[in-house]
Design an enzyme around this catalytic site. Structure first.
Site, PDB file in Angstrom:
ATOM      1  N   GLY A  91      12.829 -35.055  18.355  1.00  0.00           N
ATOM      2  CA  GLY A  91      13.122 -36.431  17.990  1.00  0.00           C
ATOM      3  C   GLY A  91      14.282 -36.949  18.804  1.00  0.00           C
ATOM      4  N   LYS A 104      18.864 -42.410  -1.517  1.00  0.00           N
ATOM      5  CA  LYS A 104      20.025 -43.244  -1.194  1.00  0.00           C
ATOM      6  C   LYS A 104      19.635 -44.416  -0.304  1.00  0.00           C
ATOM      7  CE  LYS A 104      20.632 -41.772   3.245  1.00  0.00           C
ATOM      8  NZ  LYS A 104      20.948 -42.538   4.462  1.00  0.00           N
ATOM      9  N   GLY A 130      18.587 -37.682  16.353  1.00  0.00           N
ATOM     10  CA  GLY A 130      18.257 -36.461  17.062  1.00  0.00           C
ATOM     11  C   GLY A 130      19.127 -36.265  18.289  1.00  0.00           C
ATOM     12  N   GLY A 171      15.511 -40.016  19.072  1.00  0.00           N
ATOM     13  CA  GLY A 171      16.127 -41.257  18.631  1.00  0.00           C
ATOM     14  C   GLY A 171      17.632 -41.092  18.536  1.00  0.00           C
ATOM     15  N   SER A 172      18.290 -41.979  17.821  1.00  0.00           N
ATOM     16  CA  SER A 172      19.749 -41.932  17.749  1.00  0.00           C
ATOM     17  C   SER A 172      20.244 -40.666  17.053  1.00  0.00           C
ATOM     18  CB  SER A 172      20.290 -43.178  17.037  1.00  0.00           C
ATOM     19  OG  SER A 172      19.726 -43.307  15.747  1.00  0.00           O
ATOM     20  N   GLY A 214      23.860 -35.733   4.719  1.00  0.00           N
ATOM     21  CA  GLY A 214      25.235 -36.084   4.392  1.00  0.00           C
ATOM     22  C   GLY A 214      25.578 -37.449   4.952  1.00  0.00           C
ATOM     23  N   SER A 266      24.267 -49.013   8.609  1.00  0.00           N
ATOM     24  CA  SER A 266      23.064 -48.614   7.871  1.00  0.00           C
ATOM     25  C   SER A 266      21.955 -49.633   8.087  1.00  0.00           C
ATOM     26  CB  SER A 266      23.380 -48.499   6.376  1.00  0.00           C
ATOM     27  OG  SER A 266      22.187 -48.475   5.621  1.00  0.00           O
TER      28      SER A 266
END
Length: 338
Positions: A10, A192, A15, A12-13, A137, A255
């Site tokens: 992966g 979350k 990985g 992406g950001s 986390g 987020s």
């Protein structure tokens, strides 16, 4: 000594950030992505200009678009693909992965086919003897890449595996903690994102810090209800993979889930908001899967229910908030109070 090697699936950001971090600790890292053009750009630029511009690749970080090459390189793999691609990635691995395969993941979500936990999917496709671990986390990829102090949980029922994996990433700027509660870590990481959408909606509607704090607190209650029903441990939900990740995702505009909620609260259509953000928004998938799990187990999760209705039943954000505010009076004591 045998070199420490890890393959990360992966590009992406997240990985990429984990690949950089593992390389910083001295591991030999091979980062895989399924788009050859993207991998070609990473190889030429020695950084991920699209997702993590300015974060240079260490010399011991290589890239590939060949999944077989990763399995020849190492039998320790860390998956960092979106949850909807998790099963497909495992199925591609299964045909040629070695018997000694060890699988960890930093994916946060449920199996979209049936709402099962990701470790259950891994075991069903491979073996109960396959070492498994989940990393979760309060971690934004940009901050990990920039070497800002970060802490994460590595959870596995196999203590030796979680301890070994934690050492692959641990540094003076990236602290790793181990846990045996893989269920709690997975539930906290998935749900979350739903609560972050809710917090974003409230802020997009112009509500204040009081509202945000109430949503985070009651959102944690919902996470604990579901987590305990699925046999997670309550202390996990008060740790990094529970409360820590929840607070981070609900309060900072890095987020994507929170930004989606803000856009919806301001009246933007879901499809337009997703296009504008331009990256995977796990909370959209998790909202449906969490809602269905709550119904399956007869668990009251009112915030989750309202987020689901906004995303999938065209309920207006203002009406969703009113539905929450108009619920009957209840006693707060006891996280399982329904």
């Amino acid at each position: 000594m045998t070199p420490r090697r890890i393959g990360i699936l992966g590009a992406g950001s997240w990985g990429t950030a984990l690949a950089i971090q593992a390389a910083r600790t001295g591991c030999d890292v091979l980062l895989w992505g399924h788009h050859p053009d993207h991998i070609g750009a990473l190889s030429a630029d020695r950084e991920n200009k699209h997702y993590l511009p300015g974060a240079a690749f260490p010399a011991n970080l290589a890239v590939t678009a060949d999944l077989r090459e990763v399995c020849r390189f190492t039998d320790l793999l860390l998956i960092a693909v979106p949850s909807h691609a998790f099963k497909t990635t495992l199925e591609r691995l299964k045909s040629f992965a070695p018997d000694t395969l060890q699988i960890a993941w930093a994916t946060k979500g449920f199996n979209p086919d049936d709402g099962s936990l990701l470790h259950e999917l891994v075991i069903s496709l491979f073996s109960e003897r396959t070492p498994v671990a989940a990393l979760s986390g309060p971690t934004f990829a940009q901050e990990v890449a920039a070497e800002l102090p970060t802490a994460i949980t590595v959870a596995s029922p196999q203590i030796e595996f979680s301890s070994r994996l934690a050492q692959f990433f641990h540094s003076s700027r990236f602290r790793t903690y181990t846990s045996t509660d893989i269920i709690g870590v997975e539930v906290g990481g998935a749900v979350k994102n739903v609560m972050a959408i809710a917090a974003g909606i409230a802020d997009g509607l112009g509500f204040g810090a009081n509202t945000r704090a109430a949503l985070i607190t009651r959102g944690l209650t919902e996470i604990i209800r579901l987590g305990l029903r699925l046999r997670g441990h309550q202390e996990t939900f008060m740790g990094l993979a529970g409360l820590g990740d929840l607070v981070l995702t609900c309060t900072d505009n890095q987020s994507r889930n929170r930004r989606l909620g803000i856009a919806l609260g301001r009246g933007q259509a879901l499809e337009a908001a997703v296009r504008e953000i331009g990256q995977e928004i796990e909370g959209v998938f998790a909202a449906k899967e969490t809602y269905l799990l709550a119904r399956k187990h007869s668990i009251e999760m009112p915030i989750t229910e309202q987020v689901f209705k906004v995303l999938y039943e065209n309920l207006s954000p203002a009406a969703a908030v009113q539905n929450l505010l108009s619920r009957e009076l209840k006693c707060e004591s006891g996280v399982l109070q329904e």
